[in-house]
Design a protein around this motif. Structure first.
Motif: not given
Length: 456
Positions: A318, A269, A321, A313
């Motif tokens: 997702r 991420s 970011l 996020f």
């Protein structure tokens, strides 16, 4: 004495603050710090197994009823350091409008509120978030219910103190100023002054800051009585488990290098920091056109959209970011694996706060800073501040160049989408203006009719 004021005034000698708390035998639990059983259980449910350094230093002092200055790096558990003593005091003497937490940004206010609600869920604690970008009427109704804790940005709180009938903070027992250095850097000094004038002098004050600037020292003298200083880190530093890299690149190929890194580190991420709202939006559109699950977070988005981005996020819906510095401090997003400084920060201290989004709470993480031919001096300042030379991130230049054609096409589409969004926004604003004008004309006509009726 005013809390605001210029930087020029010399700081009072450190004698005004008690020396840093002496190292005590390392507590193994929150119970060792004096936290009551019901709150220890709440910590356990949140997954807080061990107190952090700032919690070890600040909680026992705050539980003794002393004012506290907490100096700690970002991601150090500051919210728990002030929330637990406040909730414990509230248990002992239940009261509405018990504590006020001032914070610089809306996102941080919502996050602090979540932690208060989670820690205090078993004892029925209610909090209200008072920030800009949200309807004042609904906030007035929330304040009328007299929550136990108010978390607010200074500007909107002053609006309610001046305009909301029946609302005051005359019974307040605790004042917390979180990220105090940033509150003052955002020119909230006048608002903080106004708040200090209308809250009781007989209160407990907890001031937390990443840095001890002259403005913060001045605020400390104005707002705190005989405070104890709890400093976890006195110099600027990044956490040990953070692997920091840079890449030196030609400015025109920044987008291609970004796509290369996202491909190389796929499965992680990412938080990508851009310097402007426009570049944040553009880069998010570019990445979406290339199939990445990217979402923007910046100051030109509505409050609902900003919270929506953050929640998507956090929920891992997702993986990327893109944010301006509005998101660089205070936000607790546990699973950030990699921070990318797509645009190098102008202020070196912002580098510390940005990369502090990863490698939190003992986990490891990576940060990669893009350095173009225009950024060399800014990068050297960052290395000087953190006291280390950063290694270059290993790159395959040929592979980056192979991406340029696809990236150029995505850039073209992103520019078109950005233009369309701008036109839609302008059109909406024009329609709003037309509507307001129509309402104005209608009101004038209605007013005229009323006058005529009165005349007969």
């Amino acid at each position: 004495m005013a809390a605001g004021g210029g930087e020029g005034q010399a700081a009072e000698p450190e004698a005004a603050v008690e020396p840093e708390v002496a190292a005590m035998e390392e507590p193994r639990s929150f119970k060792d710090l004096g936290v009551t059983d019901v709150l220890c259980e709440a910590c356990d449910q949140l997954g807080w197994k061990m107190p952090t350094k700032i919690q070890i230093e600040a909680i026992p002092v705050a539980l003794q009823g002393r004012d506290v200055i907490g100096l700690a790096e970002t991601g150090s558990g500051k919210t728990g350091a002030f929330a637990l003593p406040i909730l414990q005091a509230l248990l002992e003497t239940p009261q509405r409008l018990f504590a006020l937490v001032l914070t610089p940004t809306r996102e941080l206010a919502f996050q602090i509120s979540e932690q208060f609600e989670a820690l205090g869920s078993s004892i029925g604690v209610h909090s209200a978030v008072i920030v800009g970008g949200i309807d004042t009427m609904s906030q007035s109704l929330a304040l009328a219910k007299k929550p136990h804790v108010i978390i607010a940005t200074p500007g909107r709180l002053v609006d309610h103190l001046e305009n909301t009938k029946g609302f005051n903070l005359r019974a307040l027992k605790f004042l917390v100023m979180d990220e105090a250095d940033r509150i003052l850097n955002m020119d909230f000094e006048t608002e903080v002054d106004k708040i200090l004038k209308v809250i009781p002098r007989d209160r407990k004050t907890l001031l937390f800051s990443a840095t001890m600037t002259k403005k913060v020292q001045k605020l400390q003298r104005a707002a705190l009585k005989n405070p104890v200083k709890c400093a976890v880190s006195s110099k600027y530093q990044t956490v040990e488990k953070l692997q920091q890299y840079y890449i030196f690149i030609p400015s025109k190929f920044k987008d291609s290098y970004l796509v290369y890194i996202l491909n190389e580190l796929a499965g992680n991420s990412f938080m990508i920091f851009c310097s402007t709202c426009n570049n944040t939006q553009r880069t998010a559109l570019l990445l979406r056109n290339l199939g990445f699950t990217a979402i923007p977070l910046h100051g030109q988005m509505s409050q609902n959209k900003r919270l929506g981005s953050l929640n998507k996020f956090k929920a891992k819906a997702r993986s990327i970011l893109l944010a301006t510095d509005v998101a660089s401090r205070g936000l607790d997003i546990p699973h950030v694996d990699v921070v990318i400084n797509f645009d190098i920060p102008t202020h070196s201290k912002d580098y510390i706060h940005r990369v502090g989004r990863t490698a939190r709470a003992g986990r490891s993480g990576k940060s990669i800073t893009f350095v173009t031919q225009y950024d060399v001096e800014l990068f050297q300042r960052i290395e000087h501040l953190i006291g280390k030379k950063l290694p270059a991130f290993p790159m395959q230049e040929e592979e980056v160049m192979m991406l340029t054609e696809r990236v150029a096409e995505a850039q073209r589409i992103a520019r078109m989408e950005l233009r369309e969004q701008g036109e839609k926004k302008r059109s909406r604003n024009d329609n709003d203006d037309d509507t307001e004008e129509a309402i104005g004309v209608r009101n004038k006509v209605a007013g005229g009719k009323k006058k005529k009726r009165k005349a007969f």
